[in-house]
Design a protein around this motif. Structure first.
Motif, mmCIF file in Angstrom:
data_model
loop_
_atom_site.group_PDB
_atom_site.id
_atom_site.type_symbol
_atom_site.label_atom_id
_atom_site.label_comp_id
_atom_site.label_asym_id
_atom_site.label_seq_id
_atom_site.Cartn_x
_atom_site.Cartn_y
_atom_site.Cartn_z
ATOM 1 N N TYR A 36 65.054 47.276 34.508
ATOM 2 C CA TYR A 36 64.631 48.199 33.499
ATOM 3 C C TYR A 36 65.064 48.232 32.504
ATOM 4 N N ARG A 93 63.518 47.824 29.021
ATOM 5 C CA ARG A 93 63.564 48.850 27.853
ATOM 6 C C ARG A 93 64.011 48.392 26.323
ATOM 7 N N TYR A 153 67.246 48.809 38.371
ATOM 8 C CA TYR A 153 67.600 49.446 36.886
ATOM 9 C C TYR A 153 68.239 48.480 36.073
ATOM 10 N N THR A 172 58.067 50.618 29.362
ATOM 11 C CA THR A 172 59.332 51.385 30.276
ATOM 12 C C THR A 172 60.278 52.481 29.266
ATOM 13 N N TYR A 199 56.279 53.651 39.349
ATOM 14 C CA TYR A 199 55.387 53.630 38.209
ATOM 15 C C TYR A 199 53.911 53.734 38.781
ATOM 16 N N TYR A 241 60.487 40.738 35.590
ATOM 17 C CA TYR A 241 60.221 41.609 36.456
ATOM 18 C C TYR A 241 58.897 41.764 37.423
ATOM 19 N N VAL A 288 55.787 52.784 33.670
ATOM 20 C CA VAL A 288 57.281 52.880 34.626
ATOM 21 C C VAL A 288 57.976 53.849 34.537
ATOM 22 N N ALA A 309 62.017 53.843 34.721
ATOM 23 C CA ALA A 309 62.455 53.335 33.575
ATOM 24 C C ALA A 309 62.381 54.308 32.462
#
Ligand code: HEM
Length: 407
Positions: free
Chosen positions: A34, A38, A31, A55, A292, A19, A317, A320
């Motif tokens: 993210y 996550r 996405y 996230t 973010y 990232y 973020v 996220a």
């Protein structure tokens, strides 16, 4: 996987693309990235930008509320920290943050903001009247940017004749090159120009005060509530935060509806305030205009067994967190019928929670139904993402428009 810490080697080694906020904020796969963060790297260190990233909804929320461990002072933007200078209370901590925010807070309460509704409505109708003549338009340049610039300018108290210049400066301020940490000269020059403009405006308001925000700030400075050299920084954050984010929201919601015909159809069938509001909230959740914000750790903290060291830049973020499957079912679906009251993170969390939330919501709640009433159909044919490192929106949304003869 132990408590979601980065132990899934298949994913880390193969599918996961590291990232980089300077690349992925405007990337089509943001996405997916993210989701991987996550699930597998909830406490992620970005080597590219030397920052840590949180996230998960619960983690982002906890960090944003932990004022002891995380500071805004070193700046919430990674690429241009503290660019607006003193007076920008987003880049500040209590107690001074609270002093500065309280000076402008009375201008942004829901009650005061609601009084702007009829003016906002009239201006929206004027903008739409120009589009009616065309048959096609760039919904970013010809619609989404115009309303927020007009609204924030009238609130601050600048003359309408300056709107085009202000729009040019605000847009240039945000220009970035994907992947490039350097702020381009056009953005640096625009910031300098905006600061000079606002310094002149402050002088003018000292001479001829009115009931608008800038006069309020200047009066507060005269009363010793803030330093004279904080006036321009405060006005800069209001202009920039007020315009570019709402611009992104208006473009995003029109794009989401065009991309989700069932949602558009269903909204057209029920344009009640509740339904319009639900659509806007879902657009905000689905695509946070501000993806973010950065904080800086003032002490070491532990997250899922991983330490974020003292001094580390840390990204919260929001975007996220707003798609965390532990909070929303089918988080990657744009669903305007969600009944969940769980809060999305588009306006942040904690003491820096967006001051302009009620204003942005009011603008969108007025503009969206008027747009849909004016045009019985629209089709987005060309689009260009804004290459920004922090804000996710559209620079261009080339659309064909079908005028509703009854409107
Ligand atoms: C859809 C539109 C908007 C979005 C998505 C948005 C988003 C945000 C977010 C995420 C924050 C928190 C940043 C952080 O904690 O680091 C914030 C703060 C802020 N926003 Fe907004 N914003 C929007 C519209 C506006 C408008 C219209 C204004 C009007 C002036 C505004 C003024 C501010 C200010 C002054 C802050 C700093 C508050 C503080 O530090 O106490 N925003 N916004």
């Amino acid at each position: 996987v132990s408590d979601g810490v980065a132990t899934d080697d298949r994913l880390t080694a193969a599918a996961f693309e590291p990232y980089d906020p300077f690349i992925h904020t405007s990337a089509s796969n943001v996405y997916e990235i993210y989701a991987a963060l996550r699930e597998h790297h909830p406490v992620y260190y970005s080597e590219a930008r030397n920052c840590w990233c949180l996230t998960r909804h619960a983690d982002v929320q906890a960090a944003s509320r932990n004022l002891k461990a995380f500071s805004n002072r070193p700046g919430v933007a990674l690429d241009a920290p503290n660019a607006y200078g003193r007076g920008d209370f987003l880049d500040d901590d209590p107690p001074h943050h609270d002093v500065l925010r309280n000076i402008v807070r009375p201008f942004f309460t829901p009650k005061v903001i609601t009084m702007l509704a009829s003016e906002i409505r009239n201006r929206t109708m004027e903008i739409l009247a120009e589009l009616r003549e065309c048959g096609s338009a760039d919904l970013a340049a010809d619609f989404a940017i115009k309303l927020p610039i007009w609204v924030i300018s009238r609130l601050l108290g600048t003359p309408e004749a300056d709107d085009a210049d202000i729009q040019r400066m605000v847009l240039a301020l945000e220009v970035r090159t994907v992947g490039d940490p350097d702020v381009p000269p056009i953005a640096t020059a625009a910031l300098k120009e905006l600061h000079e403009y606002l310094a002149d405006l402050a002088k003018e308001k000292r001479r001829r005060p009115d009931d608008r925000v800038m006069s309020g700030v200047v009066a507060a400075a005269a009363a010793g509530e803030l330093e004279a050299d904080e006036v321009v920084g405060m006005a800069s954050i209001l202009f920039s935060a007020g315009a570019e984010t709402t611009y992104a929201l208006l473009g995003n919601v029109l794009a989401h509806l065009a991309d989700t015909p069932e949602a558009l159809h269903s909204l057209r069938a029920d344009m009640s305030p509740a339904s319009v509001e639900a659509t806007i909230e879902e657009s905000l959740r689905f695509e946070n205009p501000v993806q973010y914000s950065a904080r800086t750790a003032t002490e070491a903290t532990e997250w899922h067994g991983v330490e974020i060291p003292s001094g580390a830049r840390t990204l919260l973020v929001w975007a996220a967190g707003s798609r965390d499957p532990s909070r929303w079912e089918r988080p990657d679906e744009f669903d305007i019928h969600r009944t969940s009251q769980l809060r999305h993170m588009a306006f942040g969390e904690g003491i820096h929670f967006c001051l302009g939330g009620p204003l942005a919501r009011l603008e969108a709640r007025i503009a969206l139904p008027l747009f849909l009433e004016t045009f019985s159909d629209y089709d987005i044919r060309t689009r260009k993402r804004r290459p920004n490192h922090m804000v996710r929106g559209w620079d261009e949304l080339g659309a064909s428009l079908v005028v509703n003869p009854a409107s």
